[in-house]
Scaffold this motif. Structure first.
Motif: not given
Length: 464
Positions: A16-22, A414-418, A425-428
């Motif tokens: 996943f690269l980016k959720n762009l604001d369209v 914020h959606l992109d961050m989530l 996510y690779t683990g703690l």
């Protein structure tokens, strides 16, 4: 939503690269947003080898689509209509051309709705499962946006055939349900055919599938369908095991199904028509003349058993013509000689390897990269070609799970961050909590309250 396929050391990754604001969904707007994102991150667009998306005109339009505009910046770019979307469209169009089979989806939906809307019916069906000593099977819902849902729903019906027959027979004879007779007459479905299509669909959704892999999978499916359904005489079909089991039940239900021979003729004509249309659509959407098929020369399993001087010569010429400004070879003769040496090495050392294993070794091994510099560049291109956008569709599914009706005010940032937390996510074990805390602390001015009885009021209430 952008995803990227790339080689990192000796591994090919899809991330996943980016959720762009369209702001606007026009091709020009999307192109400008994508270009700006890559420029901001110092990524050269001319290094992009392939653009893969669904078949929307705004994405793959020949003259004004996003891919056409990207080709101005990356002249070597290849556009790719997602193979999973193509297979789904071919299946949908084939079903639509067969009048009887076009009703199958409606029949399956009717069976699901028949039980989902009544707890009494669900309990009655459950009782019949118990009486027949069978494991309860839930009817599956058909989702228009889920590629495998129709096949799974049909499979659930076929596996529950005896129970459904008993249920609808009882309902019909008792007169409790006026629609039961109509539903029962259409329960017989084509599980074997849909099973093959679902198997193909799952293969096309593999994360690292390449365009040439997809083409070979489709060809195998076409050959398999033709051999089973179209090679027999006009009035016969070599039915699969599921269909044979269903047909064996027809003589015991003439009151509900009608004459067995008439039913078989109906099945035969409809299925032959459907398979013919399906093969035509698949062949049209997966042509053998596609340029990406030239990379099949890097598949060890396709290498001829007998040594052939001419093997791969035409493909190398096609690849050289397209990528000659990217290759160190001064002329076609140089790269042809390099291929001539490599293909015998491929035959002797890589016969049991996959295309990815061979291309990775050729790309990563410094000795081979120096010995075959042109082939190494072509192999690396082959590695990062993406045949399917199924990974992006999974990203959209995660988006729908995160941005619900109750969280509809989430910003694109914020959606992109989530999404990044969920998808990357690779683990703690690899999480540096101190670094995360410091980043959070420095993001903006924060009021930190320390619960320390030994500190003064001025120390316990700090502006940072």
């Amino acid at each position: 939503m952008l995803y990227v396929k790339y080689r990192y050391q000796d591994t090919v990754k899809v991330k996943f690269l980016k959720n762009l604001d369209v702001v606007s969904c026009t091709a020009l707007s999307l192109y400008n947003i994508i270009k700006q994102y890559f420029n901001d991150n110092n990524v050269r667009l001319e290094r992009m080898i392939m653009w893969t998306s669904d078949g929307a005109e705004v994405m793959l339009g020949k003259y004004n689509g996003v891919q056409a505009r990207l080709k101005v910046d990356s002249p070597f770019l290849l556009e790719q209509h997602c193979v999973t979307h193509r297979e789904a469209l071919a299946t949908k169009q084939a079903f639509a051309k067969v009048s009887y089979m076009s009703k199958v989806e409606g029949i399956v939906k009717a069976i699901y709705n028949h039980f989902s809307r009544s707890s009494t019916r669900q309990e009655n069906l459950k009782d019949i499962f118990c009486v027949l000593d069978q494991k309860e099977i839930r009817m599956k819902r058909v989702h228009d946006i889920r590629w495998l849902s129709l096949g799974e729903a049909v499979t659930a019906i076929v596996r529950s055939y005896d129970v459904l027959v008993a249920y609808f027979s009882g309902e019909s004879k008792s007169g409790k349900d006026p629609t039961a007779m109509g539903i029962l007459s259409a329960i017989t479905t084509y599980r074997d055919l849909l099973g093959k299509l679902n198997s193909l669909n799952k293969a096309l959704q593999e994360r690292n599938i390449r365009p040439s892999d997809a083409g070979r999978s489709v060809k195998r499916t076409i050959d398999s369908l033709r051999e089973r359904y179209l090679t027999a005489a006009d009035d016969a079909i070599t039915w699969g095991p599921s269909m044979q089991k269903l047909l064996s039940r027809l003589p015991d239900m003439t009151e509900l199904h009608g004459n067995k021979e008439e039913s078989q003729k109906l099945f035969t004509s409809d299925v032959k028509h459907l398979v013919s249309e399906l093969n035509i659509n698949l062949q049209h959407r997966f042509p053998d003349t596609a340029f990406v098929n030239n990379f099949d020369i890097f598949v060890p399993a396709l290498f001829p058993e007998e040594r052939s001087v001419l093997y791969g010569v035409d493909q190398i010429e096609e690849l050289y013509r397209r990528y000659r400004t990217l290759l160190p070879a001064e002329d076609l003769e140089t790269i042809s000689d390099e291929w001539d040496d490599l293909k015998y090495c491929l035959k002797e050392s890589y016969l049991n390897c996959s295309q990815e294993e061979f291309c990775l070794d050729l790309t990563v091994d410094p000795v081979k990269r120096q010995q075959y510099p042109n082939m190494a560049i072509l192999a690396e291109m082959c590695l990062v070609m993406a045949a399917s956008s199924a990974e992006v569709e999974r990203g959209f599914s995660q988006t729908n799970l995160i941005k619900t009706k109750q969280r509809n005010r989430l910003s694109a940032q914020h959606l992109d961050m989530l999404l990044r937390v969920k998808l990357c996510y690779t683990g703690l074990q690899s999480l540096d909590a101190t670094k995360v805390y410091n980043n959070w602390l420095q993001a903006k001015r924060r009021r930190l309250i320390f619960d320390n009885p030994h500190s003064s009021d001025s120390e316990s209430d700090m502006d940072c």
